[in-house]
Design an enzyme around this catalytic site. Structure first.
Site, PDB file in Angstrom:
ATOM      1  N   CYS A   1      64.032  46.099 -12.404  1.00 43.31           N
ATOM      2  CA  CYS A   1      63.433  45.959 -11.071  1.00 43.31           C
ATOM      3  C   CYS A   1      63.394  47.299 -10.347  1.00 43.31           C
ATOM      4  O   CYS A   1      62.335  47.847 -10.075  1.00 43.31           O
ATOM      5  CB  CYS A   1      64.236  44.965 -10.242  1.00 43.31           C
ATOM      6  SG  CYS A   1      64.010  43.257 -10.700  1.00 43.31           S
TER       7      CYS A   1
ATOM      8  N   GLU B   1      66.324  49.821 -10.769  1.00 47.69           N
ATOM      9  CA  GLU B   1      67.587  50.461 -11.104  1.00 47.69           C
ATOM     10  C   GLU B   1      67.382  51.867 -11.677  1.00 47.69           C
ATOM     11  O   GLU B   1      66.751  52.024 -12.716  1.00 47.69           O
ATOM     12  CB  GLU B   1      68.348  49.614 -12.125  1.00 47.69           C
ATOM     13  CG  GLU B   1      68.651  48.201 -11.662  1.00 47.69           C
ATOM     14  CD  GLU B   1      67.630  47.174 -12.152  1.00 47.69           C
ATOM     15  OE1 GLU B   1      66.463  47.234 -11.673  1.00 47.69           O
ATOM     16  OE2 GLU B   1      67.969  46.349 -12.996  1.00 47.69           O
TER      17      GLU B   1
END
Length: 848
Positions: A433, A435
């Site tokens: 997502c 990171e």
């Protein structure tokens, strides 16, 4: 200078795109059958050798499929956008859904009867032999209780393989798989046989050699298939393409890429084989523009248009990868999300601007394909050219939810704070997502768990209880709190307790993967596994982390502020009245539809049983409270009115200033609540010797796990969705996009080094024309100047979303940003669609 518009895709890309959009996702059985056969044949061998032999059997026998019109080949499944099953990680949930997976609310897959029969037979081998079985055997009852009661879940790696990795794609382009084999042989030959670690390392190197020889054969099988198709092809243009594809696959990825087409093909083989080896999602291409550009620059034989079409083909192939999950997890990851994050822009390892032609061509690919994948990201820093940011904004206003934007000025120091070198931190990529990680040097275990901060708040308000269950420690009744300090003392104690068991659960799953499912193919492309003679799963990476992510931060912050304002400061509500209102869910009939449907001519127990069933086995309310609520509901149905006492309290609480409006007093409370979680998480280490680091992002779990949370002091009723990521609560950021961004920027993004996620939704008119682009980029620059980490956008109006919900067949190609990923709007569960519709629509003015 602001560019105008994008070129049109080729007819080939339109046809390939339509194959994806029109595909019916299937579950396929070939991989499951092959891996089961391999495990049966390798009883008694070491875990790493069993994995190598399994990869060998799969690469040598998985069906070879070349789809019509493809220029880049290599498919995981026979059918487009379908999925294989990896039973070595978990399997029973698949069998339980043989008859329901095709009709479930989120991400349905069809399972033909013959496929189900093959899987059923393969599954007979796996009880007691999976990583999930082993992890479960290691986990304490307390940790399992926390999971069962909705405090956190570690389902991502519990059910599947470890993903969230970015391997060294550039290395494969330079030396090929043959070069990897040579490195393994050289390292093995250099070992001292008297070294106690010799045998284990020797097994690792042998596993790499076996796996990579099979991987080379996998590519050669595609060369043979392309040659076979070319001989039968009557269209001279397609015949020539297939002949060239055969030549490409015969050469790469075995050897270094010699031109741009070979580089694209080599990249794709790596990406697809990583997916085949394990079921881990978020296997991310990372800084695609950095390792691909040298091949474009050096290839004088290819036109810009032909090179663009190859990149477009890769974009389509990234959408061909799919993954099925259990029914509950599918709701958390709604939209057939696979999270292959591809990042462009930013700076080089020595601190210079990294933007190049491929950076812009990737933006063109988004416009050409208009598909959910990849999760496309851009890095922004003080040296980012205005032209690059303007072009990225043009992509944003296309309305596909990409690119997400990341702030180098926050992420680089946050990684350095975790021990990453300056050069490696500058070379970070995004996986999953949101990171960040030092690419091809990190085992980050990002997305290691969902942690429900709002649930911990609820448990704190109930003295450690979830319903009638004493789940957490006894920290005092809320009616005995005399100040906010009393609350914080209880909240911190509950947080410490639940984070401790979160860490235990994650470590159990971590150990299970290291001992039962090390991945030799993946490991050979992560530094410094070959140098250390150890797989990624056993600590071979240079940097090792575990990153559980929180959600419900804004709900918690707003709730604490509401208590401060109305209970402790203004004393307009007593703590006893607040507790009564919360226990009564503000008098709102959670079970109203059920109660009215079943009528009032039943016994008390029958009413209770029926409503309990409709409430979907909600354990957040004890029996007596639920019965009281049923009676209130029935009384409400008679009178047609909600009890005014509770509604007055709810309205007062809901009127409190909220996070997202640039109000320091409110925002600092949200910041503190987030810090309490993050600081507790970072106290711990994992079995690979690395540190736990917190993130704040939800995927779409804010909707699913909101169902586990009772009423909160911010006026939110039970079971309603929670705020997503670090975003304000839906509809509460009423002072404009700059004020909302300023609030989000006040959170400590440096300590949330596993990533933060901020969603904004803009009206299309806000980005119209050059003025819209200039205003929008100013908002982004301002947010990043205030030290925000990440932001992503939906540019769409509410009515379009409502129309798509009502008539999905007319909006099949509508792509929206869900959380850290985009998805076709029409395939999302309705409750996720509703959550996106409810987000605040921002506009831009000159004052922004």
């Amino acid at each position: 200078m602001i560019e105008k518009g994008f070129s049109q895709p080729t007819d080939r890309i339109v046809r390939l795109k339509n194959q994806i959009l029109n595909a019916r996702p299937f579950v396929e059985s070939e991989r499951a059958v092959l891996v089961t056969e391999a495990y049966k044949e390798t009883e008694g061998l070491s875990a790493i050798m069993r994995r190598a032999k399994a990869a060998e059997k799969i690469f040598n026998n998985l069906p070879v499929t070349i789809r019509e019109d493809e220029l880049i080949v290599g498919s995981i499944t026979k059918n487009p956008r379908s999925t294989e099953i990896c039973p070595e990680f978990s399997f029973d949930w698949v069998e339980n859904e043989f008859d329901t997976m095709a009709s479930r609310v989120a991400d349905p897959f069809e399972i033909p009867k013959d496929t189900a029969a093959d899987l059923h037979e393969a599954f007979k081998y796996w009880p007691g032999n999976t990583t999930s079985d082993y992890a479960d055997s290691l986990m304490s009852k307390e940790a399992k209780d926390c999971i069962a009661n909705g405090v956190f879940t570690v389902g991502n790696y519990f059910y599947g393989g470890v993903g969230h990795v970015c391997v060294d794609y550039g290395k494969i382009l330079k030396i090929g798989f043959r070069g990897i084999i040579e490195e393994a042989v050289k390292a093995m030959d250099a070992m001292d046989r008297m070294d106690p670690s010799y045998i284990k390392k020797q097994q690792f190197y042998e596993a790499i050699i076996i796996t990579y020889n099979a991987a080379i054969n996998f590519a050669h099988r595609y060369a043979a298939k392309a040659d076979e198709l070319a001989k039968a092809e009557s269209n001279p243009t397609r015949k020539q393409e297939l002949q060239q594809i055969a030549k490409n696959c015969a050469h790469v990825p075995e050897y270094p890429a010699s031109n741009f087409w070979e580089a694209c093909q080599s990249f794709w083989f790596v990406q697809s084989m990583l997916q085949i080896e394990s079921s881990g999602h978020s296997i991310s291409p990372g800084r695609f523009d950095q390792y691909m550009y040298p091949y474009l620059e050096a290839d004088k034989s290819i036109s810009r248009e032909a090179a663009q079409e190859l990149i477009d083909c890769i974009w389509v192939k990234l959408n061909d990868v799919n993954k099925t999950r259990d029914e509950v997890s599918a709701q958390a990851f709604a939209g057939y999300a696979v999270f292959q994050n591809l990042c462009v822009g930013g700076q080089t390892a020595d601190g210079l601007d990294a933007t190049n032609d491929v950076s812009y061509m990737c933006m063109e690919a988004v416009a050409h394909t208009k598909l959910p994948a990849p999760s496309f990201s851009v890095r922004v820093w003080q040296g980012t050219p205005d032209a690059f940011l303007f072009r990225a904004t043009e992509v944003v206003r296309l309305g596909f939810g990409v690119p997400a934007m990341y702030n180098d000025e926050v992420i680089i120091p946050s990684l350095q704070n975790r021990g990453v070198s300056l050069a490696d931190a500058r070379d970070y990529g995004i996986v999953g997502c949101v990171e960040p990680q030092a690419i091809h040097k990190t085992e980050g275990w990002h997305d290691a768990a969902f942690f429900n901060v709002a649930k911990v708040l609820e448990i704190t308000l109930n003295n450690g209880k979830n319903g009638t269950t004493q789940l957490g420690p006894v920290t005092g009744e809320m009616t005995n709190w005399h100040s906010l300090d009393d609350f914080y003392a209880a909240f911190e104690a509950q947080m410490a307790y639940f984070v401790k068991y979160l860490v235990e659960a994650d470590n159990c799953v971590d150990i299970a993967h290291a001992e039962k499912a090390p991945l030799p193919f993946q490991s050979a492309m992560v530094d410094d596994c070959i140098g250390r003679g150890t797989s990624v799963q056993e600590g071979g990476a240079l940097y090792n982390f575990t990153g559980p992510q929180a959600f419900g931060v804004a709900d918690t912050g707003d709730s604490v502020y509401a208590m401060k304002k109305f209970v402790f400061d203004e004393k307009k509500i007593s703590m006893a009245d607040l507790k009564e209102a919360l226990d009564a869910n503000f008098g709102q009939p959670v079970g109203a539809k059920a109660a009215s449907a079943i009528g009032e001519d039943l016994t008390e127990d029958q009413v209770y049983a029926a409503v309990r069933k409709v409430l979907n086995n909600n354990n957040s309310m004890d029996v007596s409270s639920l019965k009281d609520q049923v009676y209130r509901t029935l009384e409400t149905n008679k009178s047609g009115a909600t009890p005014s006492k509770y509604e007055d309290i709810r309205r007062m609480l809901d009127s409190a200033p909220s996070f997202g409006n640039d109000i320091d007093e409110v925002d600092m409370i949200a910041r503190k609540c987030a810090q309490i979680y993050c600081m507790e998480v970072q106290k711990y280490t994992n079995p690979r010797g690395g540190q736990f680091q917190a993130g704040i992002y939800p995927v779409s779990a804010n909707v699913l796990f909101g169902k586990d949370v009772a009423a909160l002091p911010d006026g939110r009723p039970a079971k309603a969705p929670l705020a997503d990521g670090v975003s304000p609560r839906q509809g509460k950021d009423i002072n404009g996009p700059t004020a909302a961004a300023n609030s989000v920027a006040k959170l400590d993004h440096f300590i949330a080094s596993n990533g933060t996620l901020y969603n904004q939704k803009f009206l299309p008119s806000a980005l119209a024309g050059d003025t819209g682009i200039l205003n929008f980029t100013s908002v982004v620059r301002s947010y990043f100047d205030h030290k925000g980490m990440h932001v992503q956008f939906n540019v769409i109006d509410r009515q379009t979303l409502i129309d798509a919900q009502r008539e999905p067949e007319k909006h099949n190609d509508l792509v929206v940003r869900v959380a850290g990923y985009s998805a076709q709007f029409v395939v999302l569960a309705k409750e996720v669609q509703d959550d996106i519709i409810s987000r605040t629509e921002q506009n831009l003015t000159a004052s922004c």
